[in-house]
Design an enzyme around this catalytic site. Structure first.
Site, PDB file in Angstrom:
ATOM      1  N   SER A  89       1.973  -5.400   3.426  1.00 46.30           N
ATOM      2  CA  SER A  89       3.408  -5.319   3.698  1.00 46.30           C
ATOM      3  C   SER A  89       4.206  -6.400   2.956  1.00 46.30           C
ATOM      4  O   SER A  89       5.400  -6.562   3.203  1.00 46.30           O
ATOM      5  CB  SER A  89       3.638  -5.439   5.210  1.00 46.30           C
ATOM      6  OG  SER A  89       2.856  -6.492   5.742  1.00 46.30           O
ATOM      7  N   HIS A  97       3.561   1.804  11.818  1.00 48.04           N
ATOM      8  CA  HIS A  97       2.384   1.539  12.656  1.00 48.04           C
ATOM      9  C   HIS A  97       2.083   2.660  13.642  1.00 48.04           C
ATOM     10  O   HIS A  97       1.015   2.685  14.240  1.00 48.04           O
ATOM     11  CB  HIS A  97       2.597   0.206  13.407  1.00 48.04           C
ATOM     12  CG  HIS A  97       3.147  -0.851  12.501  1.00 48.04           C
ATOM     13  ND1 HIS A  97       4.495  -1.086  12.381  1.00 48.04           N
ATOM     14  CD2 HIS A  97       2.534  -1.660  11.628  1.00 48.04           C
ATOM     15  CE1 HIS A  97       4.700  -2.028  11.471  1.00 48.04           C
ATOM     16  NE2 HIS A  97       3.532  -2.393  10.999  1.00 48.04           N
ATOM     17  N   CYS A 111       0.870  -1.187   0.000  1.00 47.60           N
ATOM     18  CA  CYS A 111       0.000   0.000   0.000  1.00 47.60           C
ATOM     19  C   CYS A 111       0.907   1.237   0.000  1.00 47.60           C
ATOM     20  O   CYS A 111       2.132   1.116   0.152  1.00 47.60           O
ATOM     21  CB  CYS A 111      -0.853  -0.009   1.267  1.00 47.60           C
ATOM     22  SG  CYS A 111       0.176   0.047   2.748  1.00 47.60           S
ATOM     23  N   GLU A 161       0.107  -0.643  16.417  1.00 52.82           N
ATOM     24  CA  GLU A 161      -0.730   0.504  16.005  1.00 52.82           C
ATOM     25  C   GLU A 161      -1.691   0.890  17.131  1.00 52.82           C
ATOM     26  O   GLU A 161      -1.893   2.078  17.417  1.00 52.82           O
ATOM     27  CB  GLU A 161      -1.515   0.182  14.728  1.00 52.82           C
ATOM     28  CG  GLU A 161      -2.362   1.372  14.294  1.00 52.82           C
ATOM     29  CD  GLU A 161      -3.221   1.116  13.062  1.00 52.82           C
ATOM     30  OE1 GLU A 161      -2.880   0.243  12.247  1.00 52.82           O
ATOM     31  OE2 GLU A 161      -4.253   1.799  12.939  1.00 52.82           O
TER      32      GLU A 161
HETATM   33  C1  2E6 Z   1       0.974   0.435   9.394  1.00 52.79           C
HETATM   34  C2  2E6 Z   1      -0.351   0.485   9.634  1.00 52.79           C
HETATM   35  C3  2E6 Z   1      -1.134  -0.392   8.979  1.00 52.79           C
HETATM   36  O1  2E6 Z   1       0.110  -5.525  11.294  1.00 52.79           O
HETATM   37  P1  2E6 Z   1      -0.317  -4.464  10.311  1.00 52.79           P
HETATM   38  O2  2E6 Z   1      -1.211  -4.956   9.254  1.00 52.79           O
HETATM   39  O3  2E6 Z   1      -0.850  -3.255  11.023  1.00 52.79           O
HETATM   40  O4  2E6 Z   1       1.024  -3.912   9.645  1.00 52.79           O
HETATM   41  P2  2E6 Z   1       1.819  -4.351   8.348  1.00 52.79           P
HETATM   42  O5  2E6 Z   1       3.201  -3.806   8.494  1.00 52.79           O
HETATM   43  O6  2E6 Z   1       1.673  -5.775   8.037  1.00 52.79           O
HETATM   44  O7  2E6 Z   1       1.044  -3.589   7.192  1.00 52.79           O
HETATM   45  C4  2E6 Z   1       1.174  -2.257   6.889  1.00 52.79           C
HETATM   46  C5  2E6 Z   1       0.651  -1.323   7.872  1.00 52.79           C
HETATM   47  C6  2E6 Z   1       1.494  -0.477   8.509  1.00 52.79           C
HETATM   48  N1  2E6 Z   1      -0.639  -1.276   8.127  1.00 52.79           N
HETATM   49 FE1  F3S Z   2      -3.352   1.286   5.406  1.00 51.87          FE
HETATM   50 FE2  F3S Z   2      -1.032   0.738   4.487  1.00 51.87          FE
HETATM   51 FE3  F3S Z   2      -1.385   2.912   5.883  1.00 51.87          FE
HETATM   52  S1  F3S Z   2      -2.457  -0.735   5.279  1.00 51.87           S
HETATM   53  S2  F3S Z   2      -2.995   2.456   7.256  1.00 51.87           S
HETATM   54  S3  F3S Z   2      -2.282   2.499   3.908  1.00 51.87           S
HETATM   55  S4  F3S Z   2       0.377   1.574   5.959  1.00 51.87           S
END
Ligand code: 2E6
Ligand code: F3S
Length: 316
Positions: free
Chosen positions: A273, A79, A17, A131
């Site tokens: 991720s 996060h 993302c 987070e």
């Molecule tokens: C930050 C916030 C949301 O475990 P989570 O899905 O939160 O985190 P990642 O690192 O797998 O995914 C990206 C992300 C970062 N999502």
């Molecule tokens: Fe969503 Fe990726 Fe941000 S999963 S909250 S756009 S790090």
């Protein structure tokens, strides 16, 4: 020997993302600007392959700020971090760059705004997830009550049931969260909150694509790490949408080929991720065993991009 035929449904969108892309770029640009070592508080994103790659370039991953020296730059993971963390870094006169996803920061700001309006917060999120810890840590102790399920909502005791707001983690299951929001609104009719929840566009879109894929196939693999919340949600969404076999794999080596014997189709997606190389590795593994036809299951087109902080765009 002829290979058995297989239709491989590939979800779109899948994988990185905008927030993950930005966070990784921040570490890479910091390494270019200041040289190694660059300290990173927590895995920059929840993926071992990404973390190992950055470590090889000179990033040092630690869990706490106290594990960083004063005289090297530190980056906060995508996060988000409790308010006390940048405060401590400033006190120690450290150079720090905040790689918190702007969509997580938006929730931090929301929480702050509600707090200033005299509201206590209910956060829908997973206990202990960084987070959740970071978002709850935007406000003083006791100002954010955490709930995970509709059942939890029945047991909370807010200060004033008429002065409440809710916020959420960005990577939750859209459907499960709707149930928790409904429980909150039913018990606390005056509660204020976002239009639906704070789940981000990437989480929502990846879950939608999984549902569309589940309508076509009974077996699904989600590429992602066991500590990646959004990736784990994709497995649950796939199973709930009718996939009798929905599994998380970090990479091709993790595929349980025995369990997939006799399939004629497979759905593949990846958490926010998980890098594209690992997705391609999994696709190639299927191609080596099956006569594979790839079909894209596209439910949304994404064109979101986030800028890196100015300090990294300026020359050293
Ligand atoms: C930050 C916030 C949301 O475990 P989570 O899905 O939160 O985190 P990642 O690192 O797998 O995914 C990206 C992300 C970062 N999502
Ligand atoms: Fe969503 Fe990726 Fe941000 S999963 S909250 S756009 S790090």
């Amino acid at each position: 020997m002829t290979k058995p035929p297989l239709t491989l449904y590939l979800a779109a969108p899948r994988g990185f993302c905008a927030g993950v892309d930005r966070a990784i770029k921040i570490v890479e640009m910091a390494l270019e600007k200041w040289g190694a070592p660059i300290y990173v508080r927590h895995e920059i994103v929840h993926n071992k392959f990404v973390v190992d790659g950055l470590r090889a370039k000179g990033a040092v991953f630690v869990e706490e700020l106290e594990d960083c020296p004063n005289d090297r730059p530190v980056i906060f993971s995508a996060h988000g971090v409790p308010k006390a963390v940048p405060a401590e870094a400033s006190k120690r006169q450290m150079i720090y760059v905040d790689a918190t996803c702007p969509l997580v920061s938006k929730v931090h700001i929301e929480a702050e705004r509600h707090h200033q309006n005299g509201l206590q917060m209910v956060m829908i999120g997973h206990a202990g997830h960084p987070e959740t810890v970071g978002t709850m840590g935007q406000l003083p102790e006791g100002e954010v009550i955490l709930v995970e399920t509709p059942e939890d909502v029945l047991h909370i005791t807010p200060r004033d049931p008429d002065k409440l707001a809710f916020i959420t983690q960005t990577t939750l299951s859209v459907d499960d969260t709707a149930d928790v929001v409904a429980a909150l609104q039913s018990r606390f009719p005056a509660i204020v909150g976002p239009h639906k929840e704070d789940i981000c566009y990437a989480t929502t879109n990846r879950q939608e694509a999984v549902k569309a894929m589940a309508a076509k196939t009974d077996a699904m693999l989600v590429i992602g790490a066991p500590n990646s919340s959004n990736s784990k949600r994709l497995v649950e969404v796939g199973a709930k949408a009718g996939c009798s076999y929905a599994q998380l794999v970090q990479r091709a080596d993790d595929i349980d080929w025995r369990a997939l014997e006799g399939i004629d189709s497979i759905g593949i997606t990846a958490g926010a991720s998980a890098p594209e190389v690992l997705i391609n590795e999994v696709i190639d593994a299927f191609k080596s065993k099956f006569d594979t036809t790839v079909e894209i299951v596209e439910t949304a087109v994404e064109n979101v991009e986030f800028k890196v902080p100015r300090v990294l765009r300026e020359p050293a």
